[in-house]
Design a protein around this motif. Structure first.
Motif, short mmCIF file in Angstrom:
data_model
loop_
_atom_site.label_atom_id
_atom_site.label_comp_id
_atom_site.label_asym_id
_atom_site.label_seq_id
_atom_site.Cartn_x
_atom_site.Cartn_y
_atom_site.Cartn_z
N ASN A 148 46.11 36.27 49.51
CA ASN A 148 45.66 37.54 48.95
C ASN A 148 44.36 37.37 48.16
OD1 ASN A 148 47.83 38.76 50.16
ND2 ASN A 148 49.11 38.75 48.32
N LEU A 149 44.29 36.29 47.39
CA LEU A 149 43.06 36.02 46.63
C LEU A 149 41.88 35.82 47.58
CD1 LEU A 149 44.17 33.64 43.72
CD2 LEU A 149 43.33 35.98 43.50
N THR A 150 42.14 35.14 48.67
CA THR A 150 41.07 34.89 49.63
C THR A 150 40.57 36.20 50.23
OG1 THR A 150 42.12 32.79 50.13
CG2 THR A 150 40.43 33.52 51.64
N ARG A 151 41.49 37.06 50.58
CA ARG A 151 41.09 38.37 51.10
C ARG A 151 40.22 39.11 50.09
NH1 ARG A 151 45.98 41.72 54.02
NH2 ARG A 151 46.82 40.03 55.29
N MET A 152 40.67 39.06 48.85
CA MET A 152 39.93 39.77 47.80
C MET A 152 38.55 39.17 47.60
SD MET A 152 43.19 40.12 45.30
CE MET A 152 42.37 40.69 43.83
N GLN A 153 38.51 37.85 47.62
CA GLN A 153 37.24 37.15 47.46
C GLN A 153 36.27 37.59 48.56
OE1 GLN A 153 37.43 34.58 44.93
NE2 GLN A 153 35.20 34.80 44.90
N ALA A 208 36.20 40.30 50.09
CA ALA A 208 35.77 41.69 49.91
C ALA A 208 34.87 41.82 48.67
CB ALA A 208 36.99 42.60 49.77
N GLY A 209 34.68 40.73 47.97
CA GLY A 209 33.81 40.77 46.80
C GLY A 209 34.46 41.34 45.55
N ILE A 210 35.78 41.39 45.55
CA ILE A 210 36.48 41.85 44.35
C ILE A 210 36.51 40.71 43.33
CG2 ILE A 210 38.74 42.57 43.45
CD1 ILE A 210 39.24 43.90 46.17
N PRO A 211 36.13 40.98 42.08
CA PRO A 211 36.19 39.90 41.09
C PRO A 211 37.62 39.41 40.89
CG PRO A 211 34.91 41.75 40.26
CD PRO A 211 35.60 42.22 41.51
N CYS A 212 37.84 38.16 41.22
CA CYS A 212 39.18 37.56 41.10
C CYS A 212 39.01 36.06 41.11
CB CYS A 212 40.07 38.01 42.27
SG CYS A 212 39.56 37.36 43.86
N PRO A 213 40.05 35.31 40.71
CA PRO A 213 39.93 33.85 40.75
C PRO A 213 39.67 33.37 42.17
CG PRO A 213 41.87 34.51 39.50
CD PRO A 213 41.36 35.74 40.19
N GLN A 214 38.89 32.31 42.25
CA GLN A 214 38.59 31.74 43.55
C GLN A 214 39.58 30.61 43.81
OE1 GLN A 214 34.61 30.17 43.66
NE2 GLN A 214 35.09 29.07 45.56
N VAL A 215 40.15 30.61 44.99
CA VAL A 215 41.14 29.58 45.31
C VAL A 215 40.46 28.21 45.43
CG1 VAL A 215 42.77 28.76 47.05
CG2 VAL A 215 42.66 31.19 46.48
N VAL A 216 41.01 27.22 44.76
CA VAL A 216 40.49 25.87 44.89
C VAL A 216 41.36 25.09 45.87
CG1 VAL A 216 40.01 23.69 43.70
CG2 VAL A 216 39.52 25.87 42.57
N ILE A 217 42.64 25.09 45.59
CA ILE A 217 43.55 24.36 46.49
C ILE A 217 44.98 24.84 46.28
CG2 ILE A 217 44.16 22.41 45.01
CD1 ILE A 217 43.62 20.60 47.47
#
Ligand code: ADP
Ligand code: MN
Length: 516
Positions: free
Chosen positions: A334-339, A341-350
């Protein structure tokens, strides 16, 4: 020296008691032995898990370790390092016992006494024998839950100057009640460094930190562990192993402490290290979200995931541990999808099993405040509102997601804008309850901003339509809800009849896009 030979050589030393009497550090008391074993065993367990994990590549090593002298307690002495550590720990204990005798002798009956506490080798936590033996396999004991809720920081531990000072004082004052710290939120023992952070400039602190870090690396691994033992008690051995691996691989520089202990997760702060691969950049600061592996808290979340078609096929086949991993996996996706789309959210590291590492929203270990905790100017409040409206629309249309736990608790204010977090429960809009979740999100957002004085804020029904593009006309909550449920049912019937979901809910033309 090979461990197998060590075990094999033992019979020459005679039977158990004889071996004990020949013990170079004397015959330790039973309690100290059991403590030592417990310590070693938790390390052993981690080790065993690793072995097991590494495809049982060396099954004979594990088998051989179960020699005649490791009775009852299944201790795997499969590594020389481990033996060395066991020896070292016993020596350290002996050293400390001697220190205590000296201390007693010097102080005598004097009213003013000096303490050798700071010269002790063994972390006080390790030396408290009885209380610190937590059975990790016992799910009745929830290692994540603080027994005293007041000691759990509600947000950033920097803000908890009091908390940190308490720990600091405790260290200085001889760490008498270390056992009590078990009840604290799972914080890594950071010693004096963090305490200094409150007083020193960042520059000085960072230099110190760097120094402390390299010092720590040079010192024995055992000692490093002792430093962290409080936090280790808060996560199970499997999780500890995962965290160790991340630090040992250099991916994370250091794990500094706990940001949050929630019902379903524990979040740690860490400084990012270096990635093994060139193309990946680890953020300077990371948040580590550890999904709880105790199951009870997750029961009521079944409905989110069970009906999520993305996980449907897998759900029935999975054991509970794997289901919890799925929450972490879901959050990552979900975070990746948001990322994207340019929604400000934490970026997945691992993502490693139930541990998700992402970029840290905040700075210098201080997490960004939740919207509920920050006082915004009316201008910023309005800005935040329109931003959220946009994000909800983006989430729905571009990410095909409904947050499903959206509220001022899961929105952080950072860098003059709102960041969305906590999306493990987010679902696609066609989830059997997706629209209900969306409506609930809308209600939270509307109420928060209406109470916050944003006169432009749409009411929950308007917001729902604005986000979903649906045109539900009911002018009261009850009817509106009923229409939502009817739509959901229609979708389910469609699934029954056609074997697949509607790609999206039909809408009457393009929904209005709200812009500032
Ligand atoms: P929970 O399911 O426990 O609510 P969250 O994902 O909301 O889990 O995380 C709990 C808290 O941890 C958040 O309220 C926030 O304060 C903090 N947090 C989580 N992720 C981050 C992050 N990436 N950066 C900064 N703080 C975070
Ligand atoms: Mn949350």
């Amino acid at each position: 020296m090979d461990s197998v030979r060590v075990a094999a050589a033992a019979p020459d030393a005679g039977p158990g008691p004889a071996w004990q009497s020949k013990c170079p550090w004397g015959a330790p008391s039973t309690t100290s032995i059991s403590c030592s074993l417990a310590d070693v065993m938790s390390e052993q367990l981690a080790k065993e898990l690793q072995l097991e994990e590494e495809n049982a590549a060396f099954p004979e090593v594990v088998a051989a370790a179960e020699g005649p002298f490791i009775t009852g307690e299944n201790i795997d002495t499969s590594s020389d390092l481990m033996l060395a550590q066991m020896l070292q720990m016993e020596f350290d204990r002996e050293y400390d016992a001697q220190l205590r005798r000296e201390e007693k002798k010097i102080n005598g009956d004097s009213k003013v006494s000096i303490s050798f506490e700071n010269y002790r080798k063994v972390h006080p936590y390790d030396s408290d024998s009885s209380e610190d033996e937590v059975d990790w396999q016992d799910t009745r004991h929830d290692p994540y839950r603080a027994d005293k809720p007041t000691t759990t920081p509600r947000r950033g531990f920097i803000g908890k100057g009091k908390d940190i000072t308490t720990k600091h004082d405790e260290v200085v004052c001889g760490r008498k009640n270390t056992a009590r710290m078990e009840n604290f939120a799972p914080e890594f023992q950071v010693g004096d460094g963090i305490g200094m952070d409150l007083k020193l400039s960042n520059q000085v602190f960072n230099a110190l930190k760097q120094h402390a870090y390299s010092e720590e690396r040079r010192s024995a691994r055992l000692h490093e562990k002792k430093e962290h033992s409080t936090a280790e008690k808060a996560v199970d051995p499997k999780t500890r192993l995962l965290l160790y691996k991340m630090v040992n691989s250099g991916m994370l520089e250091t794990i500094t402490g706990c940001i949050s202990t929630g019902k379903e997760s524990v979040v740690f702060h860490a400084y990012g290290g270096k990635s093994a691969t060139e193309d990946k950049v680890i953020p300077p600061e990371c948040a580590i979200k550890v999904f709880k592996t105790t199951l009870n808290e997750f029961k009521n979340r079944d409905k989110y995931i069970k009906d999520d078609y993305r996980f449907k096929d897998r759900f029935s086949k999975l054991n509970p541990r794997k289901i919890i991993r799925m929450w972490a996996e879901k959050e990552m996706h979900n975070l990746t999808r948001m990322q994207n789309a340019g929604i400000p959210c934490p970026q997945v590291v691992i993502l490693k099993k139930h541990v998700l590492v992402m970029s840290f929203i905040g700075q210098d270990q201080v997490p960004a405040p939740k919207l509920k905790d920050v006082t915004l100017s009316s201008e910023d409040m309005k800005k935040a509102y329109y931003q959220i409206l946009n994000m909800m629309q983006q989430l729905y249309r571009e990410c095909n997601l409904v947050h499903a736990d959206l509220s001022e608790y899961n929105m952080l204010w950072h860098d003059g804008k709102v960041w969305l977090i906590d999306v493990s429960q987010s679902v696609e809009p066609t989830h059997p309850h997706g629209l209900e979740f969306l409506f609930r999100d809308c209600r939270n957002v509307s109420q928060f901003f209406q109470k916050g004085g944003v006169t432009e804020a749409l009411n929950e029904r308007e917001l729902f339509n604005a986000v979903s593009g649906l045109n539900i006309t009911a002018d009261n909550e009850v009817d509106f809800q009923a229409e939502i449920e009817a739509l959901e049912k229609m979708n389910e019937d469609h699934v029954q009849n056609h074997g697949k979901k509607l790609s999206t809910f039909s809408s009457d033309g393009d929904p209005p896009i709200y812009d500032e």
